[in-house]
Design a protein around this motif. Structure first.
Motif, PDB file in Angstrom:
ATOM      1  N   ASP A  35       2.976   7.183  -4.635  1.00  0.00           N
ATOM      2  CA  ASP A  35       1.765   7.798  -5.191  1.00  0.00           C
ATOM      3  C   ASP A  35       0.512   7.061  -4.721  1.00  0.00           C
ATOM      4  N   LEU A  36       0.624   5.746  -4.545  1.00  0.00           N
ATOM      5  CA  LEU A  36      -0.501   4.953  -4.047  1.00  0.00           C
ATOM      6  C   LEU A  36      -0.907   5.418  -2.647  1.00  0.00           C
ATOM      7  N   VAL A  37       0.058   5.703  -1.793  1.00  0.00           N
ATOM      8  CA  VAL A  37      -0.244   6.188  -0.442  1.00  0.00           C
ATOM      9  C   VAL A  37      -1.057   7.478  -0.525  1.00  0.00           C
ATOM     10  N   THR A  38      -0.630   8.391  -1.372  1.00  0.00           N
ATOM     11  CA  THR A  38      -1.347   9.660  -1.542  1.00  0.00           C
ATOM     12  C   THR A  38      -2.768   9.420  -2.029  1.00  0.00           C
ATOM     13  N   THR A  39      -2.923   8.551  -3.003  1.00  0.00           N
ATOM     14  CA  THR A  39      -4.246   8.240  -3.553  1.00  0.00           C
ATOM     15  C   THR A  39      -5.143   7.586  -2.509  1.00  0.00           C
ATOM     16  N   LEU A  40      -4.594   6.642  -1.760  1.00  0.00           N
ATOM     17  CA  LEU A  40      -5.384   5.942  -0.743  1.00  0.00           C
ATOM     18  C   LEU A  40      -5.841   6.881   0.374  1.00  0.00           C
ATOM     19  N   ARG A  41      -5.010   7.859   0.718  1.00  0.00           N
ATOM     20  CA  ARG A  41      -5.397   8.826   1.759  1.00  0.00           C
ATOM     21  C   ARG A  41      -6.669   9.576   1.373  1.00  0.00           C
ATOM     22  N   VAL A  61      11.315   7.772   9.703  1.00  0.00           N
ATOM     23  CA  VAL A  61      12.172   6.750   9.105  1.00  0.00           C
ATOM     24  C   VAL A  61      11.375   5.566   8.580  1.00  0.00           C
ATOM     25  N   GLY A  62      10.057   5.537   8.880  1.00  0.00           N
ATOM     26  CA  GLY A  62       9.227   4.443   8.404  1.00  0.00           C
ATOM     27  C   GLY A  62       7.763   4.819   8.380  1.00  0.00           C
ATOM     28  N   HIS A  63       6.996   4.077   7.600  1.00  0.00           N
ATOM     29  CA  HIS A  63       5.556   4.318   7.462  1.00  0.00           C
ATOM     30  C   HIS A  63       4.867   3.000   7.150  1.00  0.00           C
ATOM     31  N   ILE A  64       3.658   2.853   7.672  1.00  0.00           N
ATOM     32  CA  ILE A  64       2.823   1.703   7.344  1.00  0.00           C
ATOM     33  C   ILE A  64       1.404   2.200   7.116  1.00  0.00           C
ATOM     34  N   LEU A  65       0.723   1.556   6.189  1.00  0.00           N
ATOM     35  CA  LEU A  65      -0.654   1.921   5.886  1.00  0.00           C
ATOM     36  C   LEU A  65      -1.498   0.654   5.781  1.00  0.00           C
ATOM     37  N   PHE A  66      -2.614   0.654   6.479  1.00  0.00           N
ATOM     38  CA  PHE A  66      -3.629  -0.383   6.351  1.00  0.00           C
ATOM     39  C   PHE A  66      -4.879   0.305   5.811  1.00  0.00           C
ATOM     40  N   THR A  67      -5.518  -0.284   4.805  1.00  0.00           N
ATOM     41  CA  THR A  67      -6.750   0.286   4.255  1.00  0.00           C
ATOM     42  C   THR A  67      -7.854  -0.771   4.265  1.00  0.00           C
ATOM     43  N   LYS A  68      -9.078  -0.280   4.166  1.00  0.00           N
ATOM     44  CA  LYS A  68     -10.239  -1.169   4.171  1.00  0.00           C
ATOM     45  C   LYS A  68     -10.300  -1.990   2.895  1.00  0.00           C
ATOM     46  N   ILE A  69     -10.681  -3.237   3.074  1.00  0.00           N
ATOM     47  CA  ILE A  69     -10.981  -4.142   1.960  1.00  0.00           C
ATOM     48  C   ILE A  69     -12.288  -4.833   2.300  1.00  0.00           C
ATOM     49  N   LYS A 159     -14.752 -15.877   4.614  1.00  0.00           N
ATOM     50  CA  LYS A 159     -14.203 -16.556   3.440  1.00  0.00           C
ATOM     51  C   LYS A 159     -14.618 -15.793   2.194  1.00  0.00           C
ATOM     52  N   GLY A 160     -13.791 -15.891   1.169  1.00  0.00           N
ATOM     53  CA  GLY A 160     -14.134 -15.279  -0.096  1.00  0.00           C
ATOM     54  C   GLY A 160     -12.937 -14.614  -0.742  1.00  0.00           C
ATOM     55  N   THR A 161     -13.220 -13.923  -1.826  1.00  0.00           N
ATOM     56  CA  THR A 161     -12.185 -13.224  -2.584  1.00  0.00           C
ATOM     57  C   THR A 161     -12.087 -11.790  -2.100  1.00  0.00           C
ATOM     58  N   VAL A 162     -10.868 -11.333  -1.905  1.00  0.00           N
ATOM     59  CA  VAL A 162     -10.626  -9.973  -1.435  1.00  0.00           C
ATOM     60  C   VAL A 162     -11.023  -8.968  -2.504  1.00  0.00           C
ATOM     61  N   GLU A 163     -11.713  -7.934  -2.075  1.00  0.00           N
ATOM     62  CA  GLU A 163     -12.046  -6.805  -2.945  1.00  0.00           C
ATOM     63  C   GLU A 163     -11.270  -5.598  -2.409  1.00  0.00           C
ATOM     64  N   TYR A 164     -10.216  -5.235  -3.133  1.00  0.00           N
ATOM     65  CA  TYR A 164      -9.372  -4.107  -2.745  1.00  0.00           C
ATOM     66  C   TYR A 164     -10.051  -2.779  -3.067  1.00  0.00           C
ATOM     67  N   ALA A 165      -9.571  -1.721  -2.421  1.00  0.00           N
ATOM     68  CA  ALA A 165      -9.990  -0.363  -2.787  1.00  0.00           C
ATOM     69  C   ALA A 165      -9.684  -0.165  -4.268  1.00  0.00           C
ATOM     70  N   LYS A 166     -10.566   0.518  -4.971  1.00  0.00           N
ATOM     71  CA  LYS A 166     -10.378   0.706  -6.411  1.00  0.00           C
ATOM     72  C   LYS A 166      -9.075   1.429  -6.729  1.00  0.00           C
ATOM     73  N   GLU A 167      -8.563   2.188  -5.756  1.00  0.00           N
ATOM     74  CA  GLU A 167      -7.320   2.927  -5.961  1.00  0.00           C
ATOM     75  C   GLU A 167      -6.113   2.011  -6.206  1.00  0.00           C
TER      76      GLU A 167
END
Length: 170
Positions: A35-41, A61-69, A159-167
C-alpha cells in the motif's frame, strides 16, 4: 534472461502483488509495504525513473522504489521498498535492481541514497551507517540499520536529519 526496466502504469497491479507476497515472509515488515508503494506513486516525492521492475519469463519478479527525501537543504533519495518474489530470492535480482537504481539516480544528480534495512544485506552494496556521513534518522533506530551510500563523487557535505515523504507516516 532478466530484464530491469522502469515500471509502467500497466505494471501497478502486478507490482502490488509482488510487494505484498515478498513482504509476507520478510523478517521485518509492517505489512503495508504494498500500500505504501501505491501511496508514494501518488506523491510529490515519486520519481518515475526510480521505480523499477525485474522481469523474468514475462513475469514481474521484483520491484524497487526510490523516493525523494530532504537532508538539510538537499533533495536526496530513500530506497524503500525492495521486493523480490520468494522463489526468486538469493539469485541476484535484488542486487541488479539496486545497482540499476543507483546508476539512474547518479545520472539524475542525486548525491546520497539512504535505506532502513538489514545490516547483513545492504552493506554488500556499499551502504554504511548513515551517521558516518553525518546523516541522522528522524526516529530511534540502531545505527547499523539506518544506512547511506554516496552515489556521486562530490565535495558537497550533506549533513542533517532525514525528512521522509509524509506518506511514510514518520
Amino acid at each position: 534472461m532478466l530484464e530491469i526496466r522502469q515500471e509502467s502504469q500497466n505494471d501497478y497491479k502486478e507490482v502490488y502483488n509482488v510487494v505484498k507476497i515478498a513482504f509476507e515472509i520478510a523478517e521485518h515488515s509492517d505489512g503495508n509495504e504494498h500500500d505504501l508503494v501505491t501511496t508514494l506513486r501518488n506523491s510529490n516525492n515519486f520519481i518515475p525513473e526510480l521505480s523499477l521492475v525485474a522481469i523474468k519469463d514475462n513475469e514481474i519478479v521484483g520491484h524497487i522504489l526510490f523516493t525523494k527525501i530532504k537532508i538539510g537543504e538537499y533533495e536526496e533519495i530513500a530506497l524503500a521498498p525492495l521486493a523480490v518474489l520468494p522463489q526468486y530470492q538469493k539469485n541476484g535480482i535484488g542486487r541488479k535492481l539496486i545497482e540499476e537504481g543507483h546508476r539512474i539516480a547518479k545520472g539524475l544528480g542525486y548525491h546520497y541514497s539512504i535505506v532502513l534495512g538489514s545490516e547483513n544485506y545492504y552493506p554488500k552494496f556499499n551502504y554504511v551507517p548513515a551517521i558516518q556521513y553525518g546523516i541522522k534518522a528522524p526516529f530511534e533506530v540502531p545505527n547499523e540499520n539506518f544506512m547511506a551510500i554516496k552515489l556521486n563523487d562530490t565535495d558537497v557535505e550533506i549533513k542533517g536529519t532525514v525528512e521522509y515523504a509524509k506518506e511514510f507516516g514518520i
